[in-house]
Design an enzyme around this catalytic site. Structure first.
Site, mmCIF file in Angstrom:
data_model
loop_
_atom_site.group_PDB
_atom_site.id
_atom_site.type_symbol
_atom_site.label_atom_id
_atom_site.label_comp_id
_atom_site.label_asym_id
_atom_site.label_seq_id
_atom_site.Cartn_x
_atom_site.Cartn_y
_atom_site.Cartn_z
ATOM 1 N N HIS A 1 -18.552 -16.542 -44.351
ATOM 2 C CA HIS A 1 -19.652 -15.934 -44.222
ATOM 3 C C HIS A 1 -19.166 -14.556 -44.772
ATOM 4 O O HIS A 1 -18.211 -13.993 -44.116
ATOM 5 C CB HIS A 1 -20.178 -15.800 -42.764
ATOM 6 C CG HIS A 1 -20.680 -17.157 -42.272
ATOM 7 N ND1 HIS A 1 -22.191 -17.221 -42.183
ATOM 8 C CD2 HIS A 1 -20.152 -18.218 -41.536
ATOM 9 C CE1 HIS A 1 -22.136 -18.417 -41.551
ATOM 10 N NE2 HIS A 1 -21.035 -18.844 -41.359
ATOM 11 N N HIS B 1 -16.585 -22.722 -44.807
ATOM 12 C CA HIS B 1 -17.530 -21.631 -45.575
ATOM 13 C C HIS B 1 -17.198 -20.502 -45.077
ATOM 14 O O HIS B 1 -16.871 -20.109 -43.671
ATOM 15 C CB HIS B 1 -18.979 -21.968 -45.550
ATOM 16 C CG HIS B 1 -19.447 -22.371 -44.221
ATOM 17 N ND1 HIS B 1 -19.094 -23.491 -43.713
ATOM 18 C CD2 HIS B 1 -19.913 -21.624 -43.250
ATOM 19 C CE1 HIS B 1 -19.892 -23.618 -42.243
ATOM 20 N NE2 HIS B 1 -20.394 -22.457 -42.075
ATOM 21 N N ASP C 1 -26.935 -17.180 -47.773
ATOM 22 C CA ASP C 1 -27.246 -18.204 -46.608
ATOM 23 C C ASP C 1 -28.868 -17.890 -46.321
ATOM 24 O O ASP C 1 -29.415 -17.263 -46.515
ATOM 25 C CB ASP C 1 -26.652 -17.495 -45.389
ATOM 26 C CG ASP C 1 -26.522 -18.281 -44.154
ATOM 27 O OD1 ASP C 1 -25.587 -18.731 -43.687
ATOM 28 O OD2 ASP C 1 -27.687 -18.694 -43.780
ATOM 29 N N ASN D 1 -16.321 -19.962 -38.857
ATOM 30 C CA ASN D 1 -16.516 -20.817 -37.564
ATOM 31 C C ASN D 1 -15.840 -22.070 -37.926
ATOM 32 O O ASN D 1 -16.145 -22.781 -38.879
ATOM 33 C CB ASN D 1 -17.853 -21.100 -37.329
ATOM 34 C CG ASN D 1 -18.822 -19.784 -37.059
ATOM 35 O OD1 ASN D 1 -18.167 -18.775 -36.264
ATOM 36 N ND2 ASN D 1 -19.897 -19.480 -37.365
HETATM 37 P P1 DGP Z 1 -22.122 -22.257 -39.543
HETATM 38 O O1 DGP Z 1 -23.026 -22.168 -38.437
HETATM 39 O O2 DGP Z 1 -20.864 -21.072 -39.385
HETATM 40 O O3 DGP Z 1 -21.649 -23.626 -39.700
HETATM 41 O O4 DGP Z 1 -22.967 -21.604 -40.645
HETATM 42 C C1 DGP Z 1 -23.575 -22.404 -41.488
HETATM 43 C C2 DGP Z 1 -24.451 -21.553 -42.309
HETATM 44 O O5 DGP Z 1 -25.201 -22.276 -43.202
HETATM 45 C C3 DGP Z 1 -25.770 -21.068 -41.484
HETATM 46 O O6 DGP Z 1 -25.777 -19.474 -41.423
HETATM 47 C C4 DGP Z 1 -27.045 -21.422 -42.148
HETATM 48 C C5 DGP Z 1 -26.717 -21.928 -43.295
HETATM 49 N N1 DGP Z 1 -27.302 -23.070 -44.060
HETATM 50 C C6 DGP Z 1 -27.468 -24.145 -43.555
HETATM 51 N N2 DGP Z 1 -28.318 -24.841 -44.159
HETATM 52 C C7 DGP Z 1 -28.462 -24.168 -45.478
HETATM 53 C C8 DGP Z 1 -28.993 -24.482 -46.574
HETATM 54 O O7 DGP Z 1 -29.789 -25.550 -46.972
HETATM 55 N N3 DGP Z 1 -29.119 -23.751 -47.775
HETATM 56 C C9 DGP Z 1 -28.418 -22.496 -47.717
HETATM 57 N N4 DGP Z 1 -28.364 -21.575 -48.439
HETATM 58 N N5 DGP Z 1 -27.884 -21.935 -46.277
HETATM 59 C C10 DGP Z 1 -27.826 -23.042 -45.230
#
Ligand code: DGP
Length: 117
Positions: free
Chosen positions: A105, A103, A33, A90
């Site tokens: 986590h 996704h 993340d 989520n």
């Molecule tokens: P949620 O809030 O549950 O939809 O989680 C989305 C997650 O995705 C958040 O923890 C940050 C992550 N995230 C957003 N953009 C990117 C990205 O471009 N690369 C990566 N590796 N993670 C990302």
């Protein structure tokens, strides 16, 4: 996968946006993340575009199971077997979903409170 998957995770799956991948096969992808909320914070996603659990169908049952098993394997690879780990999914903007490609986590490496915030 399709032009419909215009999310950032769709771009990561297609290799259009880089990510620190820790596991990949034909069905699923796991990567760090970008905004880590714990010392270990990995996202496990299916390559199929499923928006969230509300969008999942019976035919996705095996794939959803594979997400869970991949999360377990990732957690073991990350050294979390002894202390354990937390999974968060989520579902919906109202509870914090910001990327509309399902996704899981995988969080570990620190203490977690209950109930979650
Ligand atoms: P949620 O809030 O549950 O939809 O989680 C989305 C997650 O995705 C958040 O923890 C940050 C992550 N995230 C957003 N953009 C990117 C990205 O471009 N690369 C990566 N590796 N993670 C990302």
């Amino acid at each position: 996968m399709t032009e419909e998957n215009d999310t950032i995770f769709g771009k990561i799956i297609r290799g259009e946006v880089p990510a620190n991948k820790v596991y990949e096969d034909d069905d699923v992808l796991a990567f760090e993340d970008i905004n880590a909320a714990a010392p270990t914070h990995i996202l496990v996603i299916p390559k199929k575009h499923i928006v969230n659990l509300f969008d999942a169908e019976e035919e996705d049952a095996e794939l959803l199971g594979k997400l869970m098993l991949t999360a377990k394997n990732v957690a073991i690879d990350q050294g979390l077997e002894e202390d354990g780990f937390r999974l968060v999914v989520n579902n919906g903007a109202g509870v914090g979903q910001s990327v509309f490609h399902i996704h899981v986590h995988v969080l570990g490496g620190r203490n977690f409170s209950w109930p979650p915030g």
